[in-house]
Design an enzyme around this catalytic site. Structure first.
Site, PDB file in Angstrom:
ATOM      1  N   HIS A 159       0.821  -1.226   0.000  1.00 29.46           N
ATOM      2  CA  HIS A 159       0.000   0.000   0.000  1.00 29.46           C
ATOM      3  C   HIS A 159       0.855   1.278   0.000  1.00 29.46           C
ATOM      4  O   HIS A 159       0.331   2.365  -0.246  1.00 29.46           O
ATOM      5  CB  HIS A 159      -0.934   0.033   1.216  1.00 29.46           C
ATOM      6  CG  HIS A 159      -1.972  -1.046   1.206  1.00 29.46           C
ATOM      7  ND1 HIS A 159      -2.860  -1.210   0.160  1.00 29.46           N
ATOM      8  CD2 HIS A 159      -2.270  -2.032   2.097  1.00 29.46           C
ATOM      9  CE1 HIS A 159      -3.654  -2.243   0.414  1.00 29.46           C
ATOM     10  NE2 HIS A 159      -3.308  -2.765   1.577  1.00 29.46           N
ATOM     11  N   ASP A 195      -2.586 -10.566  -2.595  1.00 31.88           N
ATOM     12  CA  ASP A 195      -3.167 -10.121  -1.317  1.00 31.88           C
ATOM     13  C   ASP A 195      -4.641  -9.752  -1.549  1.00 31.88           C
ATOM     14  O   ASP A 195      -5.019  -9.343  -2.644  1.00 31.88           O
ATOM     15  CB  ASP A 195      -2.379  -8.893  -0.830  1.00 31.88           C
ATOM     16  CG  ASP A 195      -2.788  -8.414   0.553  1.00 31.88           C
ATOM     17  OD1 ASP A 195      -2.074  -8.729   1.512  1.00 31.88           O
ATOM     18  OD2 ASP A 195      -3.815  -7.705   0.668  1.00 31.88           O
ATOM     19  N   HIS A 197      -6.172  -7.199  -0.612  1.00 34.97           N
ATOM     20  CA  HIS A 197      -6.323  -5.755  -0.880  1.00 34.97           C
ATOM     21  C   HIS A 197      -5.555  -5.338  -2.129  1.00 34.97           C
ATOM     22  O   HIS A 197      -4.502  -5.904  -2.438  1.00 34.97           O
ATOM     23  CB  HIS A 197      -5.812  -4.954   0.327  1.00 34.97           C
ATOM     24  CG  HIS A 197      -6.470  -5.315   1.620  1.00 34.97           C
ATOM     25  ND1 HIS A 197      -5.933  -6.241   2.494  1.00 34.97           N
ATOM     26  CD2 HIS A 197      -7.642  -4.894   2.158  1.00 34.97           C
ATOM     27  CE1 HIS A 197      -6.738  -6.370   3.543  1.00 34.97           C
ATOM     28  NE2 HIS A 197      -7.788  -5.568   3.368  1.00 34.97           N
ATOM     29  N   ASP A 284      -4.477 -13.029   3.173  1.00 35.09           N
ATOM     30  CA  ASP A 284      -5.753 -12.545   3.739  1.00 35.09           C
ATOM     31  C   ASP A 284      -6.942 -12.846   2.822  1.00 35.09           C
ATOM     32  O   ASP A 284      -8.063 -12.407   3.088  1.00 35.09           O
ATOM     33  CB  ASP A 284      -5.682 -11.049   4.098  1.00 35.09           C
ATOM     34  CG  ASP A 284      -4.948 -10.201   3.089  1.00 35.09           C
ATOM     35  OD1 ASP A 284      -4.683 -10.692   1.975  1.00 35.09           O
ATOM     36  OD2 ASP A 284      -4.649  -9.030   3.407  1.00 35.09           O
TER      37      ASP A 284
END
Ligand code: Q9C
Ligand code: ZN
Length: 348
Positions: A159, A195, A197, A284
């Site tokens: 991120h 991931d 996200h 995740d």
């Protein structure tokens, strides 16, 4: 497969704002402990410590004033007389005109931060730098006779942009590693981000470049963090147009649907024909992850590990998210050991 690990990740131990309360972050030291335990348990391979790198590979990706901010903000916060962890509280919103970097810490935090889930405290900078060193050490293995490696690093990185932290990330470990490879003999690098996200930081860093192909499978931005990045029509710009691939998926996506997107991404990697593959490995996507909503089961991680190995590319796995601490070790080694079982490739 070789693993790179250092217990200095413990320096990163901070709070998070969850449901209006400040609590220990989901991105906590135990995550790495559980993964290390499974790496040992299945005898994945040797475990080595990171080498020390200077700031040059980091500054090849990140803005130098941003790095200075990360190095100094905690002391500045303490000097103001504050006691708790450092959280942002005002941002350069769409509704305000100034692009200037404020001088007061309160302004600088908002300027350099993209989400209030991520607080800073005493060990944060040191841990972030060591996490990048773990990723770089794993990546360096490709130039010394290994065809794969695992960077067991935290805090995660995907991120973090050129000059913003958030989503538990400070330095973009996978981006720093990709640039290091390009500076050490590679011509093209693919980054596959699995991931839950969207890897907004990695996307933005390479958005206008054709020497790094970025592909990400993630929860759709309408519903999922980071909300302002990750749509399928984000395809890159300038020289980078056509080298960015987003596969946004509905929040409750199961493995069958997820794998269809993975198959498309793998086909694009074959077309691009990179020298090296870097995997932003977040687990995740697991059905019991506490902050995510895909439905992957532990065996599915094996299935996709061997799919990735069928690319027959030198590959480095760099840990990103995954918060179901009891199971992230199993899910992570499921990817890595099934990859390793079927992997063969020409060296880099
Ligand atoms: N209620 C990684 O997996 N949490 N970062 C937002 C929404 C942010 C996850 C809270 C999750 C960031 C590397
Ligand atoms: Zn994640």
């Amino acid at each position: 497969m070789l693993t790179v690990y250092s217990n200095t990740h413990h320096l990163r131990n901070a709070t998070e704002l969850v449901g209006g309360q400040i609590v220990p972050s989901y991105e906590r030291p135990e995550r790495a402990e559980f993964i290390l335990e499974q790496v040992k348990c299945v005898k994945l391979g040797n475990i080595i410590k990171p080498a020390k790198f200077d700031l040059k590979p980091t500054l090849a990706i990140h803005d130098s004033a941003y790095i200075t901010f990360l190095q100094t903000c905690w002391d500045e916060w303490l000097a103001q007389g504050n006691k708790g962890d450092l959280f942002p509280f005002i941002w350069p919103s769409r509704t305000m005109p100034s692009k200037r970097i404020p001088k007061h810490l309160d302004g600088k935090i908002g300027y350099y931060c993209l989400s209030s889930d991520t607080s800073i405290n005493a060990g944060t900078w040191a841990a972030a730098k060591l996490s990048a060193d773990v990723a770089l050490t794993a990546t360096q293995q490709l130039t010394t006779g290994n065809n794969s490696a695992f960077a067991l690093c935290r805090p995660p990185g995907h991120h973090a942009t050129n000059d913003a932290y958030g989503g538990y990330c400070f330095l973009n470990n996978v981006a720093i590693s990709a640039q290091w490879l390009l500076d050490n003999g590679a011509s093209r690098v693919s980054i596959l981000d699995v991931d839950f996200h969207h890897g907004n930081g990695t996307q933005s860093i390479f958005y206008d470049r054709d020497d790094v192909q970025f592909l990400s499978l993630h929860g759709q931005p309408e519903q999922c963090f980071p909300h302002f990045s990750g749509y399928a029509d984000e395809r890159g710009e300038g020289a980078g147009l056509g080298y960015n691939f987003n596969y946004p998926l509905a929040p409750s996506t199961d493995y069958k649907t997820w794998q269809q997107a993975l198959d498309q991404a793998l086909e694009e990697i074959v077309n691009y024909s990179p020298d090296v593959l870097l995997v932003s490995l977040g687990v995740d996507t697991y059905e019991n992850d506490p902050i995510s909503s895909f439905k992957l089961q532990s065996d599915d991680f094996k299935t996709y590990g061997s799919k990735i190995s069928s690319l027959s590319l030198p590959t480095v796995f760099i840990l990103e998210g995954g918060y179901a601490v009891e199971e992230i070790g199993l899910n992570t080694v499921n990817v890595l050991s099934s990859f390793e079982k079927s992997h063969s490739c020409k060296g880099f």
